[in-house]
Structure formats: C-alpha cells, structure tokens
Design a protein around this motif. Structure first.
Motif, PDB file in Angstrom:
ATOM      1  N   LYS A 108       0.834  -1.205   0.000  1.00 50.47           N
ATOM      2  CA  LYS A 108       0.000   0.000   0.000  1.00 50.47           C
ATOM      3  C   LYS A 108       0.869   1.255   0.000  1.00 50.47           C
ATOM      4  CE  LYS A 108      -4.106  -1.956   2.221  1.00 50.47           C
ATOM      5  NZ  LYS A 108      -4.965  -1.943   3.426  1.00 50.47           N
ATOM      6  N   LYS A 109       1.925   1.233   0.793  1.00 49.53           N
ATOM      7  CA  LYS A 109       2.818   2.393   0.864  1.00 49.53           C
ATOM      8  C   LYS A 109       3.521   2.606  -0.475  1.00 49.53           C
ATOM      9  CE  LYS A 109       6.590   4.364   3.598  1.00 49.53           C
ATOM     10  NZ  LYS A 109       7.360   4.785   2.413  1.00 49.53           N
ATOM     11  N   GLN A 110       3.944   1.511  -1.086  1.00 47.45           N
ATOM     12  CA  GLN A 110       4.640   1.613  -2.372  1.00 47.45           C
ATOM     13  C   GLN A 110       3.709   2.153  -3.462  1.00 47.45           C
ATOM     14  OE1 GLN A 110       6.331  -2.084  -3.665  1.00 47.45           O
ATOM     15  NE2 GLN A 110       7.505  -1.167  -5.321  1.00 47.45           N
ATOM     16  N   VAL A 111       2.474   1.645  -3.481  1.00 47.71           N
ATOM     17  CA  VAL A 111       1.506   2.124  -4.471  1.00 47.71           C
ATOM     18  C   VAL A 111       1.155   3.587  -4.207  1.00 47.71           C
ATOM     19  CG1 VAL A 111      -0.835   1.828  -5.356  1.00 47.71           C
ATOM     20  CG2 VAL A 111       0.573  -0.177  -4.887  1.00 47.71           C
ATOM     21  N   ALA A 112       0.977   3.934  -2.899  1.00 49.48           N
ATOM     22  CA  ALA A 112       0.679   5.324  -2.542  1.00 49.48           C
ATOM     23  C   ALA A 112       1.820   6.250  -2.957  1.00 49.48           C
ATOM     24  CB  ALA A 112       0.415   5.427  -1.044  1.00 49.48           C
ATOM     25  N   ASP A 113       3.056   5.797  -2.782  1.00 51.87           N
ATOM     26  CA  ASP A 113       4.206   6.601  -3.202  1.00 51.87           C
ATOM     27  C   ASP A 113       4.222   6.783  -4.724  1.00 51.87           C
ATOM     28  OD1 ASP A 113       5.026   6.831  -0.600  1.00 51.87           O
ATOM     29  OD2 ASP A 113       6.481   5.195  -0.693  1.00 51.87           O
TER      30      ASP A 113
ATOM     31  N   ASP B 272      -7.809   4.595  -8.891  1.00 54.31           N
ATOM     32  CA  ASP B 272      -6.712   3.835  -9.497  1.00 54.31           C
ATOM     33  C   ASP B 272      -5.781   3.266  -8.430  1.00 54.31           C
ATOM     34  OD1 ASP B 272      -7.719   4.441 -11.957  1.00 54.31           O
ATOM     35  OD2 ASP B 272      -6.343   6.113 -12.336  1.00 54.31           O
ATOM     36  N   LEU B 273      -5.535   4.064  -7.396  1.00 53.70           N
ATOM     37  CA  LEU B 273      -4.675   3.597  -6.296  1.00 53.70           C
ATOM     38  C   LEU B 273      -5.301   2.382  -5.607  1.00 53.70           C
ATOM     39  CD1 LEU B 273      -2.867   5.885  -3.736  1.00 53.70           C
ATOM     40  CD2 LEU B 273      -4.024   3.839  -2.963  1.00 53.70           C
ATOM     41  N   ASP B 274      -6.596   2.498  -5.295  1.00 49.76           N
ATOM     42  CA  ASP B 274      -7.291   1.385  -4.622  1.00 49.76           C
ATOM     43  C   ASP B 274      -7.336   0.151  -5.521  1.00 49.76           C
ATOM     44  OD1 ASP B 274      -7.701   3.068  -2.483  1.00 49.76           O
ATOM     45  OD2 ASP B 274      -9.717   3.651  -3.112  1.00 49.76           O
ATOM     46  N   LYS B 275      -7.527   0.372  -6.831  1.00 55.66           N
ATOM     47  CA  LYS B 275      -7.572  -0.752  -7.776  1.00 55.66           C
ATOM     48  C   LYS B 275      -6.209  -1.444  -7.856  1.00 55.66           C
ATOM     49  CE  LYS B 275      -8.948  -1.918 -12.522  1.00 55.66           C
ATOM     50  NZ  LYS B 275      -7.741  -2.671 -12.833  1.00 55.66           N
ATOM     51  N   LYS B 276      -5.140  -0.636  -7.852  1.00 58.68           N
ATOM     52  CA  LYS B 276      -3.787  -1.200  -7.885  1.00 58.68           C
ATOM     53  C   LYS B 276      -3.523  -2.051  -6.652  1.00 58.68           C
ATOM     54  CE  LYS B 276       0.331  -1.235  -9.917  1.00 58.68           C
ATOM     55  NZ  LYS B 276       0.539  -1.727 -11.283  1.00 58.68           N
ATOM     56  N   VAL B 277      -3.940  -1.557  -5.511  1.00 59.76           N
ATOM     57  CA  VAL B 277      -3.776  -2.310  -4.264  1.00 59.76           C
ATOM     58  C   VAL B 277      -4.588  -3.597  -4.317  1.00 59.76           C
ATOM     59  CG1 VAL B 277      -4.200  -2.287  -1.782  1.00 59.76           C
ATOM     60  CG2 VAL B 277      -3.224  -0.276  -2.888  1.00 59.76           C
ATOM     61  N   THR B 278      -5.829  -3.496  -4.829  1.00 62.64           N
ATOM     62  CA  THR B 278      -6.707  -4.674  -4.909  1.00 62.64           C
ATOM     63  C   THR B 278      -6.147  -5.718  -5.880  1.00 62.64           C
ATOM     64  OG1 THR B 278      -8.608  -3.262  -4.445  1.00 62.64           O
ATOM     65  CG2 THR B 278      -9.059  -5.438  -5.365  1.00 62.64           C
ATOM     66  N   ASP B 279      -5.593  -5.246  -7.017  1.00 63.49           N
ATOM     67  CA  ASP B 279      -5.063  -6.176  -8.019  1.00 63.49           C
ATOM     68  C   ASP B 279      -3.819  -6.910  -7.525  1.00 63.49           C
ATOM     69  OD1 ASP B 279      -7.068  -5.440  -9.710  1.00 63.49           O
ATOM     70  OD2 ASP B 279      -5.860  -4.013 -10.867  1.00 63.49           O
TER      71      ASP B 279
ATOM     72  N   ILE C  15      -0.020 -11.289  -2.996  1.00 62.35           N
ATOM     73  CA  ILE C  15       0.421 -11.383  -1.599  1.00 62.35           C
ATOM     74  C   ILE C  15      -0.288 -12.537  -0.899  1.00 62.35           C
ATOM     75  CG2 ILE C  15       0.479 -10.160   0.617  1.00 62.35           C
ATOM     76  CD1 ILE C  15       0.666  -7.554  -0.985  1.00 62.35           C
ATOM     77  N   ASP C  16      -1.595 -12.692  -1.176  1.00 66.37           N
ATOM     78  CA  ASP C  16      -2.349 -13.791  -0.556  1.00 66.37           C
ATOM     79  C   ASP C  16      -1.805 -15.152  -0.989  1.00 66.37           C
ATOM     80  OD1 ASP C  16      -3.952 -11.946   0.706  1.00 66.37           O
ATOM     81  OD2 ASP C  16      -5.499 -11.971  -0.858  1.00 66.37           O
ATOM     82  N   GLY C  17      -1.248 -15.220  -2.219  1.00 66.33           N
ATOM     83  CA  GLY C  17      -0.704 -16.487  -2.717  1.00 66.33           C
ATOM     84  C   GLY C  17       0.735 -16.736  -2.305  1.00 66.33           C
ATOM     85  N   PHE C  18       1.248 -15.896  -1.417  1.00 62.97           N
ATOM     86  CA  PHE C  18       2.641 -16.041  -0.970  1.00 62.97           C
ATOM     87  C   PHE C  18       2.729 -17.147   0.097  1.00 62.97           C
ATOM     88  CE2 PHE C  18       6.220 -14.674   1.820  1.00 62.97           C
ATOM     89  CZ  PHE C  18       7.225 -14.750   0.889  1.00 62.97           C
ATOM     90  N   ASP C  19       2.531 -18.373  -0.317  1.00 66.15           N
ATOM     91  CA  ASP C  19       2.631 -19.512   0.599  1.00 66.15           C
ATOM     92  C   ASP C  19       3.160 -20.744  -0.130  1.00 66.15           C
ATOM     93  OD1 ASP C  19       0.483 -19.968  -1.006  1.00 66.15           O
ATOM     94  OD2 ASP C  19      -0.913 -20.491   0.595  1.00 66.15           O
ATOM     95  N   GLY C  20       4.049 -20.508  -1.099  1.00 58.54           N
ATOM     96  CA  GLY C  20       4.641 -21.624  -1.833  1.00 58.54           C
ATOM     97  C   GLY C  20       5.698 -22.357  -1.016  1.00 58.54           C
ATOM     98  N   LEU C  21       6.374 -23.282  -1.692  1.00 59.44           N
ATOM     99  CA  LEU C  21       7.347 -24.142  -1.004  1.00 59.44           C
ATOM    100  C   LEU C  21       8.508 -23.326  -0.431  1.00 59.44           C
ATOM    101  CD1 LEU C  21       8.247 -27.001  -0.281  1.00 59.44           C
ATOM    102  CD2 LEU C  21       9.366 -27.143  -2.498  1.00 59.44           C
ATOM    103  N   MET C  22       9.085 -22.418  -1.231  1.00 61.87           N
ATOM    104  CA  MET C  22      10.214 -21.636  -0.754  1.00 61.87           C
ATOM    105  C   MET C  22       9.811 -20.718   0.388  1.00 61.87           C
ATOM    106  SD  MET C  22      13.368 -21.068  -0.812  1.00 61.87           S
ATOM    107  CE  MET C  22      13.822 -21.996  -2.280  1.00 61.87           C
ATOM    108  N   ALA C  23       8.601 -20.121   0.294  1.00 64.16           N
ATOM    109  CA  ALA C  23       8.122 -19.257   1.377  1.00 64.16           C
ATOM    110  C   ALA C  23       7.956 -20.046   2.673  1.00 64.16           C
ATOM    111  CB  ALA C  23       6.798 -18.610   0.970  1.00 64.16           C
ATOM    112  N   ARG C  24       7.477 -21.272   2.568  1.00 61.81           N
ATOM    113  CA  ARG C  24       7.284 -22.098   3.767  1.00 61.81           C
ATOM    114  C   ARG C  24       8.625 -22.564   4.348  1.00 61.81           C
ATOM    115  NH1 ARG C  24       2.339 -23.666   5.166  1.00 61.81           N
ATOM    116  NH2 ARG C  24       0.655 -22.966   3.823  1.00 61.81           N
ATOM    117  N   ILE C  25       9.590 -22.842   3.459  1.00 60.95           N
ATOM    118  CA  ILE C  25      10.922 -23.217   3.959  1.00 60.95           C
ATOM    119  C   ILE C  25      11.551 -22.048   4.698  1.00 60.95           C
ATOM    120  CG2 ILE C  25      13.271 -23.821   3.230  1.00 60.95           C
ATOM    121  CD1 ILE C  25      12.050 -25.462   0.980  1.00 60.95           C
TER     122      ILE C  25
END
Length: 367
Positions: A138-143, A234-241, A246-256
C-alpha cells in the motif's frame, strides 16, 4: 511372502540367501524393510512438497511416486554394494560416500515433512509476513501516485487561495466605501459624495472580478476533485489487483523460509530422526559381524576372481608360446638351402624382366 519382498528390497542374492540360516534371512528382511519404508516416507514428503507447488494432487502423486522409486533404488544400491571386510576401518572407508549420500537423502526427505508437521506455526509466520507485505505494498503504491495527488492538491489549494485573496480584497473595498459614507474614515464627511462613488465603483468592479474568478476557479476545483477521485480509485484498484499475489505467498520456498524462522531445535531433531532411518541399514551392516551370507558371497566372488585371473594368465601364456613357436619355425625355414635356391632363381628371373622392360622403354624414347 512379505519376508521375501523385504529380502528383495535389501538387494541381497535371493538364491544364495535361501541356503542360509533363518536368522540371516531375518537380518536381511529387516534391512529391506528399512529401505522400503524410507522410500515410502520419501514418496509422502515429495508428494506433499509438490502439492504445495502445483496445488494439484495428481501431478504431486505422480512425481512423488517417481521420487519414492528413485530413493528406493538408491538405498537398495547403497546397501547391496557394501561388502563385509576383515578391517572395520576399510569397511567404514568404503561406506563413507554412501553415508554422505544417505545424509543428503535424509535432509531432502525430512524438509517437506517438517513443513507439514509445523504447518500451523508456519501459517502464523506467513500471516505476519503477508500483513507486512500488504502494508508495504500500500505504501509503495501510494508513493507511486503521491506525486500526481500532491500536484492535484497543490493546484486546488492555489485556486482556493486566489478566491480567498480576492474575497479579502472585496471585503476591504466594501469596508472602505461604507466608512466613507459614514464619515468615519477617508474624507471624514458624512454622505455619498464623489469619493464615495469612486470607492463603491472600485468595490463593484472587484466584486465582479471575484464572481468571475470564483466561477472559473470552482470549475477547475471541481475538475481537480474529480481527477483526485480517479487517482484514488486507481490507487485502490492497484492495491486490490496486487493483493492476490500477496495472498498467494505460501509456496514451497516461502514455507521453507518461514520454517527457518522458527526455533531450530525441533526441526533439527526431526532431521536427525530421518537421518537415523536413512543410515540405519548402512550402520547395521557396518556393525554386524560377518554372517553366513557374507562368507558365501565372498566365496563366490573370490572363486570368480581366481577363475578370471587364471584364464587371463593362460591366454597370456598361450600368446607367448605361440609367438615362440612361430619364431622357431621361420628360423628353420630360413636355413633351408633348397628353398633358398628357389627364391634366388625367382628373384633373378624378376630382375631380368625388369631390365628388359627398362631397355624397351628407353628405345621408345629415342625413336
């Protein structure tokens, strides 16, 4: 039936082991059972690991089956190629590369199962990381949109400031002509004289300019407000997209990586458990004394080695003897006078023919 299957898993010679004692067969069936169940654990671990990657059970099971068979074949090869020797140090030296390979296999097998065992703790770590990533996103998109939003806000503030400044000017002129009419300021004469008329004309002109400026600037402010809403959308849409990533950040390497952030001791002991399971057939072979199977296998191998060595020696001796005999035969032939006279006459005849041909060619060139 089960015993025969585990003996097959141990890599032992089935025909040779059938003539051994019951205890020797039980030892090798135990080694084979360890090899088999290690492969089963490898199948479960790899299938779970691939399931976290593909999120599909069918390719996970397929690859897990291939990986389990690969580990089974490696373990069976490792156990079956270790030979009992008279010295423990030589046996250990022989088993060192195989132990190193077993350690690598144990680490590879244990890691996915550790991830499954500590799944709840890993999910907690991943949740914290996802929240931190969401805030950072959110901060990066806001910036990214900040410069446009700030520019739009600055333009709106400038337009409002112009209106406020003009309103103050109009109010000042209003106060000037009122005090002139009251005779409290200016000429200090009560009434609506020439000065009053001049000041009220200035006020009316400024008020007209204010009305025109207010209309123009309010239109621009309305446009900027609409543009600000568009930028915010546009900012809110970018965050939503970007949130599903981020929600899918649970792969094998992330879990290791999340597992590595947990206390290391429980994970270390689980790895040691799999290491013990994986190396147990090798350790059992190293620690056990020479058995009936080992003696019989050594007898077969040494007998074969002796036979091969003898055959090699006989072939070498045959070559030497044959060469010696041929040397002697040709030496005897070279001393035969009748054969020598025949060879001499044939050579003389050949030389005569060559001389005649040479003379004939020379005559042709002279003509």
């Amino acid at each position: 039936m089960l015993k025969q299957f585990f003996i097959l898993c141990s890599g032992a010679d089935k025909n040779l082991l059938e003539n051994c004692s019951e205890g020797e067969q039980t030892k090798f069936s135990g080694i084979g059972a360890t090899v088999f169940f290690t492969a089963v654990m490898a199948f479960i671990a790899s299938a779970y690991a691939l399931f976290t990657v593909f999120d599909n059970i069918y390719p996970a099971i397929g690859f897990g089956l291939v990986w389990g068979l690969l580990i089974f074949n490696l373990d069976r090869f490792i156990v079956s190629t270790i030979r009992k020797r008279d010295s423990f140090s030589s046996e250990f030296l022989q088993a060192t590369p195989r132990i190193a390979l077993a350690i690598i296999i144990a680490i590879v097998i244990s890691k996915p199962l550790e991830i499954k065992i500590f799944e709840k703790e890993i999910n907690t770590v991943l949740l914290k990381e996802k929240n931190a990533m969401a805030l950072a996103n959110k901060k990066q998109v806001a910036d990214y949109f900040k410069s446009d939003l700030d520019k739009n806000k600055a333009q709106t503030d400038s337009l409002k400031s112009e209106i406020t400044k003009k309103e103050k000017e109009v109010n000042t002129l209003y106060e000037t002509y009122i005090t002139e009419a009251e005779g409290t300021k200016g000429t200090m004469k009560l009434g609506k004289g020439p000065v009053f008329k001049e000041k009220i004309a200035k006020h009316d002109l400024a008020k007209a300019e204010l009305n025109a400026l207010r209309k123009t600037n309010l239109d621009k402010i309305a446009y900027n407000d609409k543009k600000a809403k568009t930028l915010q959308t546009d900012l809110d849409k970018k965050v939503t997209d970007t949130q599903p990533i981020i929600d899918g950040f649970d792969g094998l390497m992330a879990r290791i990586n999340a597992l590595n952030k947990l206390p290391w001791l429980p994970s270390f002991f689980i790895m040691l458990l799999f290491l013990a399971i994986e190396t147990s057939p090798i350790i059992a072979k190293l620690l056990s004394p020479k058995g009936e199977y080992d003696f019989k296998l050594e007898d077969l191998e040494t007998a074969l080695k002796a036979t091969i060595s003898q055959d090699k020696y006989q072939r070498e001796l045959l070559v030497k003897t044959s060469a010696s005999m041929h040397d002697k035969v040709y030496a005897d032939i070279s001393e035969d006078k009748k054969l020598y006279d025949l060879q001499r006459s044939k050579a003389t005849e050949l030389l005569e023919l060559q001389a005649e041909n040479f003379v004939a060619k020379q005559k042709k060139t002279m003509q």
